[in-house]
Design an enzyme around this catalytic site. Structure first.
Site, PDB file in Angstrom:
ATOM      1  N   ASP A 139      10.816   5.460  -9.584  1.00  0.00           N
ATOM      2  CA  ASP A 139      10.503   6.007 -10.901  1.00  0.00           C
ATOM      3  C   ASP A 139      11.226   7.325 -11.163  1.00  0.00           C
ATOM      4  O   ASP A 139      11.541   7.650 -12.310  1.00  0.00           O
ATOM      5  CB  ASP A 139       8.994   6.199 -11.054  1.00  0.00           C
ATOM      6  CG  ASP A 139       8.256   4.880 -11.240  1.00  0.00           C
ATOM      7  OD1 ASP A 139       8.931   3.844 -11.394  1.00  0.00           O
ATOM      8  OD2 ASP A 139       7.011   4.885 -11.228  1.00  0.00           O
ATOM      9  N   LYS A 196      -0.508  -4.045  -3.664  1.00  0.00           N
ATOM     10  CA  LYS A 196      -1.829  -3.496  -3.334  1.00  0.00           C
ATOM     11  C   LYS A 196      -1.944  -2.106  -3.936  1.00  0.00           C
ATOM     12  O   LYS A 196      -1.385  -1.142  -3.419  1.00  0.00           O
ATOM     13  CB  LYS A 196      -2.041  -3.433  -1.828  1.00  0.00           C
ATOM     14  CG  LYS A 196      -3.412  -2.884  -1.449  1.00  0.00           C
ATOM     15  CD  LYS A 196      -3.574  -2.799   0.052  1.00  0.00           C
ATOM     16  CE  LYS A 196      -4.949  -2.251   0.397  1.00  0.00           C
ATOM     17  NZ  LYS A 196      -5.146  -0.853  -0.030  1.00  0.00           N
ATOM     18  N   SER A 238       0.799  -1.208   0.000  1.00  0.00           N
ATOM     19  CA  SER A 238       0.000   0.000   0.000  1.00  0.00           C
ATOM     20  C   SER A 238       0.840   1.270   0.000  1.00  0.00           C
ATOM     21  O   SER A 238       1.540   1.556  -0.963  1.00  0.00           O
ATOM     22  CB  SER A 238      -0.927  -0.071   1.221  1.00  0.00           C
ATOM     23  OG  SER A 238      -1.787   1.013   1.300  1.00  0.00           O
TER      24      SER A 238
END
Length: 494
Positions: A335, A349, A324
């Site tokens: 990223d 998740k 999560s």
């Protein structure tokens, strides 16, 4: 405030009221609820809706009136609600009135109590103190790890209901701040029982921890003093987590930190806004995360430059139980090439739950209302039919996959438990290969000239971090109780 508090709360209330009347009344109640839905454009209701509600209400009436034995109506309704949610996904859930306080504590990581972590000693039939929490009433009273609580509030622990000893003890130990409770303590090496009076306080569990305690009972955040490598272990994402991380970073910067390890292993997640705010501390521009839902508008959160902690390499530790909000933070920094991810692929998740008040706040519905996406657009969510070869979760960077066997995980947990006890020297037999890999990752980057050179403007930002209102990720609206939550509430502290 939740995403759809009034619409869903009123709608559910109307449905439950309809369960107690005739089927025709249910149709009128549902119609009234649609007409009363605030601030939204009225939509025609599918005729099938009324027929389905009729099945629901008729079934309830038949069971209530004709079942061989009298039934508890509330239990029947709650079972029906849970049955509906089981058809959705593993993260949508109904929180009954008896469980609401426990659920809220799991989210906030705070409660009224005396500040001890406890365990049940089955052989001695006593509550064993795992460790007192620094600065807590129990800590100030001299209660130490290994002590046993044999009496609580005048009641012998050995007489607590079998199988519910811990729950009973926690129920007694917790209460309103300011109230006193007397416990009978048997200190290690003694057979005498000392009566200790403790005044409950508001206990706020730290979500930012270090690798071990220092001599003053505080977390040591500098993992390698010689190379100035800091270490932050983040256990949950709560409303206080961002402030705790910022304070930890300010402290480490004052100590001359040159590299940082963020440990998210076994972190089940928590509040979406906490993940956004913490991510924003490490990048100065670009998207952090975005969300989409069937009945909610597309939203995205972007970083702001002021107050960014920059100029040092970061390694993030994750494992199969990092979920999560942990995945939002690690995916964002991966990223943006701000951190190297080390360890194992995360849980997977990629959904957001809203906590919606029911019955005027007496119970609640945790409902999946949206999915979130990492900056690169890659999928995070592990669907029920996902294969190991599919794209989901956050995967460690190339060359930094370090798998733990079940035995490794067991030894890690034992070592971690020892290090989480104040005043206890760990055996030090376990070699944490994942942590060592993260440290090696930082050392490698520190040797590279580009990583060693901190930008002057970044250093200025670090020396004077922005106030919370100045350094906040941009968004149109963030519901206060919106949380991507995977955590299972625990009753392990009093």
């Amino acid at each position: 405030m939740t995403l759809l508090p009034r619409a869903y709360g009123f709608w559910t209330g109307a449905v439950f009221a309809a369960l107690l009347v005739a089927s025709s009344a249910a149709a009128h109640a549902a119609e009234a609820a649609v007409e009363a839905k605030p601030d939204t454009e009225s939509k025609p209701v599918d005729p099938d809706y009324y027929e389905l509600m009729r099945v629901f209400v008729d079934t309830f009436q038949e069971i209530d009136q004709n079942y061989v034995k009298e039934v508890d109506r509330r239990k029947l309704v709650e079972a029906a609600v849970r049955g509906m949610l089981e058809e959705l996904d593993p993260y949508s859930d109904y929180i009954a009135p008896d469980d609401l306080d426990q659920f809220t504590e799991a989210i906030s990581q705070e409660f009224g109590g005396v500040g001890i972590r406890v365990n049940w000693d089955r052989q001695a039939r006593a509550i064993e103190v795992v460790t007192p929490m620094p600065g807590s009433p129990a800590y100030k009273a001299g209660i130490q790890a290994g002590d046993r609580l044999v009496e609580i509030a005048g009641k012998a622990v050995k007489d607590f209901p079998q199988g519910k000893e811990i729950d009973t003890a926690v129920e007694y130990l917790r209460g309103k701040p300011g109230e006193e409770i007397v416990v009978g303590v048997m200190h290690t090496g003694s057979k005498d029982i000392e009566k200790v009076s403790l005044k409950r306080e508001l206990i706020q569990l730290d979500t930012v921890m270090g690798y071990s305690y220092d001599k003053d009972g505080k977390w040591n955040l500098m993992f390698d003093p010689e190379q100035k490598i800091g270490y932050i272990r983040l256990t949950h994402f709560t409303s206080r987590s961002a402030a705790e991380v910022r304070e930890a970073l300010k402290s480490l910067k004052k100590q001359g930190m040159k590299g940082l390890i963020i440990d998210l292993r076994f972190n089940p997640g928590g509040l979406l806004e906490a993940a956004v705010d913490i991510s924003d501390m490490f990048i100065d521009q670009g998207m952090i995360v975005s969300t989409d839902g069937r009945n909610s508008a597309h939203r995205s959160w972007s970083a702001k430059s002021f107050g960014t902690f920059n100029g040092f390499p970061i390694a993030i530790l994750i494992n199969h139980y990092s979920a999560s909000a942990s995945e939002i933070l690690s995916a964002c920094l991966q990223d943006h090439h701000r951190a190297i991810i080390v360890g194992e692929r995360s849980w997977g998740k990629g959904s957001v739950q809203d906590v919606i008040d029911l019955e005027d706040g007496k119970s609640a519905l945790k409902l999946t209302t949206a999915s979130y996406h990492r900056p690169s657009g890659k999928n995070i969510h592990r669907f029920p039919d996902s294969k190991e070869t599919d794209e989901w979760g956050v995967t460690p960077d190339e060359g930094y996959v370090v798998e733990f066997s079940l035995d490794d995980m067991r030894k890690y947990q034992e070592d971690r438990q020892e290090r989480d006890i104040i005043g206890k020297a760990p055996k030090g037999e376990f070699v944490d290969r994942q942590l060592q890999a993260a440290k090696a990752c930082i050392e490698k980057q520190l040797k590279e000239p580009a990583a060693a050179e901190a930008k002057p403007e970044a250093e200025k930002k670090d020396e004077k971090p922005a106030k919370p209102e100045e350094k906040k990720a941009s968004t149109s609206h963030v519901p206060a109780r919106r949380l991507p939550l995977f955590a299972v509430p625990r009753r392990a502290a009093g």
